[in-house]
Write an enzyme that holds these catalytic residues in place. Structure first.
Site, short mmCIF file in Angstrom:
data_model
loop_
_atom_site.label_atom_id
_atom_site.label_comp_id
_atom_site.label_asym_id
_atom_site.label_seq_id
_atom_site.Cartn_x
_atom_site.Cartn_y
_atom_site.Cartn_z
N ASP A 244 41.53 32.06 41.23
CA ASP A 244 41.45 32.57 42.59
C ASP A 244 42.87 32.55 43.13
OD1 ASP A 244 40.71 33.61 44.99
OD2 ASP A 244 39.02 32.27 45.30
C1 BGC Z 1 39.10 34.93 47.54
C2 BGC Z 1 38.67 35.77 46.39
C3 BGC Z 1 39.43 37.06 46.40
C4 BGC Z 1 40.91 36.77 46.35
C5 BGC Z 1 41.79 37.99 46.37
C6 BGC Z 1 40.59 34.77 47.60
O1 BGC Z 1 40.98 34.18 48.79
O2 BGC Z 1 38.49 33.67 47.48
O3 BGC Z 1 37.29 35.99 46.43
O4 BGC Z 1 39.03 37.88 45.35
O5 BGC Z 1 41.26 35.98 47.45
O6 BGC Z 1 41.80 38.57 47.61
#
Ligand code: BGC
Length: 745
Positions: A244
């Site tokens: 993530d």
């Molecule tokens: C989120 C993800 C997301 C990623 C990219 C993170 O903060 O938890 O679900 O895909 O950011 O934006």
């Protein structure tokens, strides 16, 4: 024959991958395993290895972002189809639609030139206040599994990788970057992991996203048990693990476990853990270069499967976005997602012919939702709100009058609600690099932000209280002399939002007060909601009809009107429990939710209906509940235990009304006198049965031995005990219509 061919093409692939790995320099390999732009990895042009281009998200392909700043690029060519949220999709209980939605998401992602779409989000809904519940499907692993597998297959048919997220147990937003969740092994295996396992083994997800949170002391993005032992060894996964964004914390740990691609929200790409810091460790001999090779192999394998490299490069799907055909599937999903919670005196459907003047009350009637929620936000090509849907349905001869009814403080579209941007925004005056990370992880900063957020909530409350009396009055006056009254309230992405959890389970903006007043003036007022997670409904007994819609995509309003006027017979059922009040939830009792640093999932398996069952607490609307404009009768349950301890089940369902409809039949298994403590009953199979009025159908379902199993922590495997099991067939988890007993030897 096929197997043989597959084997040799796999061999060829691995050989080519090996060849590339050998040709790559250490620098080039490092380039490949971390972000070189906010949503892309680094390319190696010399060897024709392209960058892996990713995009959010679950409800459609997100707008283009700048490569090095967390702000949208601001172009007008990135509008897309807006798909129903996973919570909406889940309430269809329809795997075929899950496939269709996956397909639409995949084709749009490919059409926009993406390689990886950061979806689906499949975390278990543990607490109704979790800000991201709207992005997730259910509280039940069986239902999530059944929908996730076809969804991922649909995505990947377009030569786009699904990135199933967030692995694992990302159950709350409060302190999500740091929270350490203590979870016992059995709960992990029985509740939090099964859908991920199916995503990997049954759907063959090309990638998976490590979660932010810690489990039992380690961050998920560098978790040896989770990523190495469970994912790779036990499940045999050979796809790519992506962090993530900002989820990697320690270079050595991430280097030495199965974390293949580090992504983050910062533009200091060379300082990512798996960039320069890793190079130093390798040069100092503290991490072997082979650790990098393993990551590169996994990424190349994904690229190969996506036809980004390899012999099939020229035959890669090209995708398409905003194809009109996709809207059909989106509409069908929206239609099937709406859940009729209550309908006394046949209040619904309304007869359009009898209406000259329709009063529509409530801010959500006119609200657009696509552009919010955090990383799930999208720039929708269009979005039909309920008010537009009603007007489009009724045409010009009916007077549709609208009153917002309550005040919603306007939040300018800044990035306040999105920590990713907030953290960047707060950093304007700092230098880039490590400093940024310190600020991001700095608790004081978080506390300050949290205090500001709470102060804003209080300010908003005062503003709402001041403005509401006039709005109430206007709405009630409108309601008095209309032929029919529809209230459309609920939540929005100021509440259903990444980065924070809801403060409670109550309807915001004093909606409860308005609904109570409204029901006094018009007891036949139809109470409807758009929202992403359950709310308390203290006036529930007074209302005759209640309809729930999750964020159902660009055609929400069209589907809404069709359901209201009976052109579509509602067939959605709740994929999560709607508690009477928040205090009834297990997390409210234990207080183990939303604490910043550490929570213990004390309830173990007793999450959602498993808890309500065990405690004999009656929720407002139970898991699996949803009404139709017709009624169904269940009959003739027959059970047969076959070889290999498979149980064949047949029963018949009859539509005993005149109107065609669809019934979601649910099969729960209840172990009798189990050797270990087990939930009273658990969903193990279901089917959606379409029936025209008066017709009946025989339903056949099979329960496999694993449907009777539990995870034995001593043996470290699932086991199915011999003994008696009750098989419950029902229209919801409370409304059990047929029962039978099987004995497994
Ligand atoms: C989120 C993800 C997301 C990623 C990219 C993170 O903060 O938890 O679900 O895909 O950011 O934006």
């Amino acid at each position: 024959m096929m197997k043989q061919e597959e084997k040799s093409s796999e061999k060829r692939r691995e050989k080519e991958i090996e060849k590339l790995v050998k040709q790559l320099t250490l620098e080039e390999k490092l380039t490949m395993i971390h972000g070189a732009a906010l949503f892309a990895s680094g390319a190696v042009e010399r060897l024709e290895i392209p960058a892996i281009v990713t995009s959010d998200g679950p409800m459609g392909v997100r707008a283009e972002f700048m490569d090095d700043r967390w702000i949208p690029a601001g172009n007008n060519a990135d509008m897309v189809s807006y798909l129903p949220s996973n919570s909406a999709l889940a309430s269809t209980w329809n795997p075929a639609l899950a496939h269709d939605m996956g397909y639409v998401l995949g084709t749009e992602a490919r059409g926009r030139g993406k390689d990886v779409i950061l979806a689906p989000g499949i975390n278990i809904k543990r607490d109704p206040r979790c800000g991201r519940n709207f992005e997730y499907m259910s509280e039940d692993p069986c239902l999530i599994k059944a929908l996730t597998v076809p969804f991922i297959k649909g995505v990947q048919e377009n030569d786009v990788a699904a990135c199933v997220k967030h692995f694992a147990a990302n159950v709350q937003e409060t302190g999500r970057l740091v929270v350490d969740e203590t979870i016992d092994e059995r709960t992990l295996y029985e509740l939090y992991l099964p859908a991920f396992q199916a995503a990997v083994q049954e759907a063959g997800s090309y990638s998976i996203m490590g979660a932010y949170n810690k489990i039992n002391g380690s961050y998920c993005c560098e978790h040896k048990t989770l990523l190495d032992r469970i994912l790779r060894e036990e499940w045999g996964y050979d796809g790519a693990v992506i962090s993530d964004w900002g989820g990697v914390h320690n270079t050595k740990e991430a280097a030495e476990c199965s974390m293949d691609l580090e992504m983050s929200v910062f533009p200091d790409f060379d300082d990512y853990m798996l960039a320069s810091p890793l190079k130093e460790l390798i040069q100092r001999g503290e991490v072997p270069e082979s650790a990098v090779d393993a990551k590169v192999r996994n990424l190349l394998r994904m690229m190969y499967r996506l036809k980004m490299i390899g012999p099939k490069k020229d035959s890669r799907e090209k995708g398409a976005y905003n194809a009109p055909a996709s809207r059909e599937a989106i509409l069908r999903t929206a239609e099937q997602s709406m859940v009729l919670l209550k309908n006394e005196n046949r209040t619904l459907p309304l007869n359009a012919k009898k209406i000259k003047k329709l009063a529509v009350i409530g801010a959500n009637a006119a609200k657009l939702h696509a552009d919010g929620g955090g990383s799930a936000e999208i720039k929708a090509l269009y979005e039909i709100c309920p008010l537009a849907g009603l007007k489009m349905y009724l045409g010009g001869n009916v007077k549709v009058e609208y009153a917002p009814g309550y005040h919603v403080p306007v939040k300018p579209k800044t990035f306040e609600m999105n920590w990713q941007a907030t953290s960047l925004d707060d950093l304007k005056n700092t230098t880039v690099g490590q400093l940024q990370r310190n600020v991001m992880n700095d608790n004081e900063n978080h506390e300050k932000m949290e205090q500001e957020r709470l102060a804003q909530i209080e300010k908003d409350k005062a503003e709402i209280h001041e403005k509401n009396p006039a709005l109430f009055e206007q709405a009630l006056a409108l309601a008095k002399d209309a032929d029919a009254v529809i209230f459309v309230g609920g939540l929005n992405h100021d509440y259903d939002c990444e980065g924070s959890d809801r403060p409670d389970m109550k309807l915001p903006y004093e909606q409860d007060l308005l609904i109570e007043e409204l029901l006094k003036v018009r007891k036949d007022a139809i109470i409807t909601f758009v929202g992403g997670s359950p709310v308390e409904m203290p006036w529930r007994d007074q209302a005759q009809a209640i309809l729930w819609s999750y964020y159902a995509g660009m055609e929400t309003g069209t589907a809404f009107a069709k359901v209201i006027f009976g052109e579509v017979n509602p067939s959605g059922k709740l994929a999560e429990t709607f508690p009477e009040k928040y205090e009834d939830c297990v997390t409210a009792k234990s207080g183990q939710f939303g604490i910043e640093d550490q929570i213990t999932l004390e309830e173990g398996l007793y999450c959602g209906y498993r808890y309500f069952d065990r405690q004999r607490i009656k929720p407002a609307f139970c898991f699996g509940h949803g009404l139709s404009y017709t009624r169904f009768e269940y009959k003739d349950l027959k059970l047969k235990v076959e070889k290999e301890r498979e149980v064949k089940l047949t029963f018949s369902v009859k539509n005993i009304g005149r109107r065609a409809g669809a019934e979601i039949v649910q099969v729960y298994v209840a172990p009798i006198a189990p050797k270990v403590d087990r939930p009273d009953k658990e969903l193990k199979a279901f089917a959606k049965v379409n029936l025209s009025g008066g017709r009946s159908k025989k339903v056949s379902l099979t329960l496999k031995p694993e449907d009777f199993a539990y995870f034995d922590t001593d043996l470290h495997q699932f086991i199915t005990d011999a003994g008696d099991y009750e098989i419950l067939v029902g229209a919801s988890c409370e409304d059990i219509r047929l029962r039978g007993l099987v004995t497994l030897s």
